[in-house]
Motif scaffolding. Structure first.
Motif, short mmCIF file in Angstrom:
data_model
loop_
_atom_site.label_atom_id
_atom_site.label_comp_id
_atom_site.label_asym_id
_atom_site.label_seq_id
_atom_site.Cartn_x
_atom_site.Cartn_y
_atom_site.Cartn_z
N THR A 53 0.84 -1.19 0.00
CA THR A 53 0.00 0.00 0.00
C THR A 53 0.87 1.24 0.00
O THR A 53 2.11 1.15 -0.05
CB THR A 53 -0.93 0.00 1.22
N THR A 54 0.26 2.40 0.05
CA THR A 54 0.96 3.68 0.13
C THR A 54 0.26 4.55 1.16
O THR A 54 -0.90 4.31 1.52
CB THR A 54 0.97 4.42 -1.22
N LEU A 55 0.96 5.58 1.61
CA LEU A 55 0.37 6.50 2.57
C LEU A 55 -0.81 7.25 1.94
O LEU A 55 -1.80 7.54 2.60
CB LEU A 55 1.43 7.48 3.08
N ARG A 56 -0.72 7.54 0.65
CA ARG A 56 -1.81 8.24 -0.02
C ARG A 56 -3.11 7.42 0.06
O ARG A 56 -4.18 7.95 0.36
CB ARG A 56 -1.46 8.50 -1.49
N LYS A 57 -3.03 6.11 -0.20
CA LYS A 57 -4.22 5.26 -0.15
C LYS A 57 -4.82 5.25 1.26
O LYS A 57 -6.03 5.30 1.42
CB LYS A 57 -3.87 3.84 -0.58
N ILE A 58 -3.96 5.17 2.26
CA ILE A 58 -4.45 5.13 3.65
C ILE A 58 -5.15 6.44 4.00
O ILE A 58 -6.25 6.45 4.57
CB ILE A 58 -3.28 4.86 4.61
N LEU A 59 -4.51 7.57 3.64
CA LEU A 59 -5.09 8.87 3.98
C LEU A 59 -6.38 9.12 3.20
O LEU A 59 -7.36 9.62 3.76
CB LEU A 59 -4.07 9.97 3.69
N ASP A 60 -6.39 8.78 1.91
CA ASP A 60 -7.61 8.99 1.11
C ASP A 60 -8.77 8.18 1.67
O ASP A 60 -9.91 8.66 1.74
CB ASP A 60 -7.35 8.59 -0.34
N GLY A 61 -8.49 6.94 2.07
CA GLY A 61 -9.55 6.10 2.62
C GLY A 61 -10.08 6.65 3.93
O GLY A 61 -11.29 6.64 4.18
N LYS A 62 -9.17 7.15 4.80
CA LYS A 62 -9.60 7.68 6.09
C LYS A 62 -10.40 8.96 5.92
O LYS A 62 -11.44 9.14 6.57
CB LYS A 62 -8.37 7.94 6.97
N VAL A 63 -9.96 9.86 5.05
CA VAL A 63 -10.67 11.12 4.82
C VAL A 63 -12.06 10.85 4.25
O VAL A 63 -13.06 11.45 4.67
CB VAL A 63 -9.86 12.03 3.88
N ALA A 64 -12.15 9.92 3.31
CA ALA A 64 -13.46 9.58 2.73
C ALA A 64 -14.39 9.00 3.79
O ALA A 64 -15.59 9.30 3.81
CB ALA A 64 -13.27 8.57 1.59
N GLU A 65 -13.85 8.20 4.69
CA GLU A 65 -14.66 7.62 5.76
C GLU A 65 -15.19 8.70 6.70
O GLU A 65 -16.36 8.68 7.09
CB GLU A 65 -13.81 6.61 6.54
N ILE A 66 -14.35 9.66 7.06
CA ILE A 66 -14.77 10.74 7.96
C ILE A 66 -15.85 11.60 7.30
O ILE A 66 -16.87 11.93 7.90
CB ILE A 66 -13.56 11.61 8.36
N GLN A 67 -15.63 11.95 6.03
CA GLN A 67 -16.59 12.79 5.32
C GLN A 67 -17.94 12.10 5.17
O GLN A 67 -18.99 12.72 5.29
CB GLN A 67 -16.02 13.17 3.95
N ALA A 68 -17.91 10.79 4.92
CA ALA A 68 -19.16 10.05 4.78
C ALA A 68 -19.91 10.01 6.11
O ALA A 68 -21.13 10.15 6.16
CB ALA A 68 -18.88 8.64 4.28
N ALA A 69 -19.17 9.79 7.21
CA ALA A 69 -19.79 9.74 8.53
C ALA A 69 -20.41 11.08 8.91
O ALA A 69 -21.50 11.15 9.45
CB ALA A 69 -18.76 9.30 9.57
N GLN A 70 -19.72 12.14 8.59
CA GLN A 70 -20.24 13.48 8.91
C GLN A 70 -21.42 13.85 8.02
O GLN A 70 -22.26 14.65 8.39
CB GLN A 70 -19.12 14.52 8.74
N GLY A 71 -21.49 13.19 6.84
CA GLY A 71 -22.61 13.46 5.95
C GLY A 71 -23.83 12.66 6.27
O GLY A 71 -24.86 12.77 5.63
N GLY A 72 -23.72 11.73 7.29
CA GLY A 72 -24.88 10.97 7.72
C GLY A 72 -25.10 9.70 6.98
O GLY A 72 -26.17 9.10 7.05
N ASP A 73 -24.11 9.20 6.22
CA ASP A 73 -24.28 7.95 5.50
C ASP A 73 -23.98 6.79 6.42
O ASP A 73 -22.98 6.10 6.28
CB ASP A 73 -23.34 7.90 4.28
N ALA A 74 -24.83 6.58 7.40
CA ALA A 74 -24.62 5.49 8.35
C ALA A 74 -25.32 4.24 7.88
O ALA A 74 -26.35 4.29 7.23
CB ALA A 74 -25.16 5.89 9.73
#
Length: 289
Positions: A263-284
């Motif tokens: 893997t790469t650090l970019r993949k890890i960070l992109d996945g984490k940021v997308a997860e946070i944004q989805a959670a804050q958007g209410g996609d539970a």
């Protein structure tokens, strides 16, 4: 002369009574197929690495999380859908069959509450139209009050299936699960094979890729920062780590993680940021119970 006392009429009716006829009719209602509008898609992760991951997604880019158009959940793309009937729909069907239906746990703990087993599962007795059958349910390792409700709902569906409720859906779901456990392109799609290594077909040596080197000192420093801040919901923190990595030229440096995935650090960070944004958007995710 004293009049003879006439013997009372027999109290045992011949043939089925109205009570037994009602029972038969009630049990028959349980076997009526559910209409399509009462059937929902239940997502099930079919990648072993995704299932074992803390974030429920592995490092395979084809398994990145996204909002599923079918079930509405923000989930890894390595998932399938099982047809299921929700708690409310099943409860309504039980009431139609027998307004006095009931369930009880098979065992109670010292506090008088339902006793869950060592796997987090619950055994219950479901009684419908005077007949009782066992059922078992769990919440797939989830914690908290919602997990208890999910386990109860799962146990009710399991027990009701013994009466024939949604039996056709169970049969199709079992078949789909069986077909997904050993897909033809399992390794290519990032699934983890449960077979012993000796039983697997080895790939030709010329197709094997050289293992990436160990992370550089700068990358290790940034990976420690990511680990320390992993439980934070602040996107700015992870964006800042990405900028730092880009400045040092290690954002796309490949390395092998603890699970052996490249893997790469970019993949890890992109996945984490997308997860946070989805959670804050209410996609539970929805509860199955």
């Amino acid at each position: 002369m004293a009049q003879a006392t006439e013997a009372p009429a027999g109290t045992t009716a011949e043939g089925p009574t109205q009570h037994t006829q009602n029972q038969v009719q009630g049990l028959a209602k349980l076997r009526v197929p559910f209409p399509q509008e009462q059937i929902s898609p239940l997502p099930k992760i079919i990648c072993g690495e995704c299932s074992r991951s803390r974030t429920k997604v592995c490092e395979n880019p084809r398994h990145a999380k996204s909002k599923c158009k079918e079930c509405g959940n923000y989930i890894t793309q390595a998932h399938m859908h099982l047809d299921y009937v929700g708690h409310a729909e099943l409860t309504n069907r039980l009431l139609e069959a027998d307004p006095l239906w009931d369930w009880e746990p098979l065992a109670l703990n010292q506090r008088g509450l339902p006793q869950f087993d060592e796997n987090g599962g619950l055994w219950i007795r479901l009684t419908v139209c005077g007949h009782t059958r066992l059922g078992y349910g769990d919440a797939q390792g989830k914690p908290g009050p919602n997990a208890i409700k999910e386990a109860i709902g799962d146990a009710l569906r399991n027990a009701a299936m013994r009466f024939g409720a949604a039996l056709d859906l169970w049969a199709k779901s079992d078949l789909r699960e069986a077909q997904s456990e050993h897909p033809k392109t399992a390794e290519d799609d990032g699934y983890t094979s449960e077979r012993p290594a000796a039983a697997r077909q080895e790939r030709p040596a010329e197709q094997a890729k050289p293992a990436p080197s160990q992370p550089s000192e700068q990358l290790e420093r940034l990976l420690r920062q990511v680990s320390d801040c992993w439980n934070s919901n602040n996107v700015l923190i992870f964006n800042q780590i990405g900028e730092d990595a880009s400045q040092h030229g290690v954002l796309d440096e490949e390395f092998t993680d603890k699970r052996g995935a490249v893997t790469t650090l970019r993949k890890i960070l992109d996945g984490k940021v997308a997860e946070i944004q989805a959670a804050q958007g209410g996609d539970a995710g929805r509860s199955a119970a």
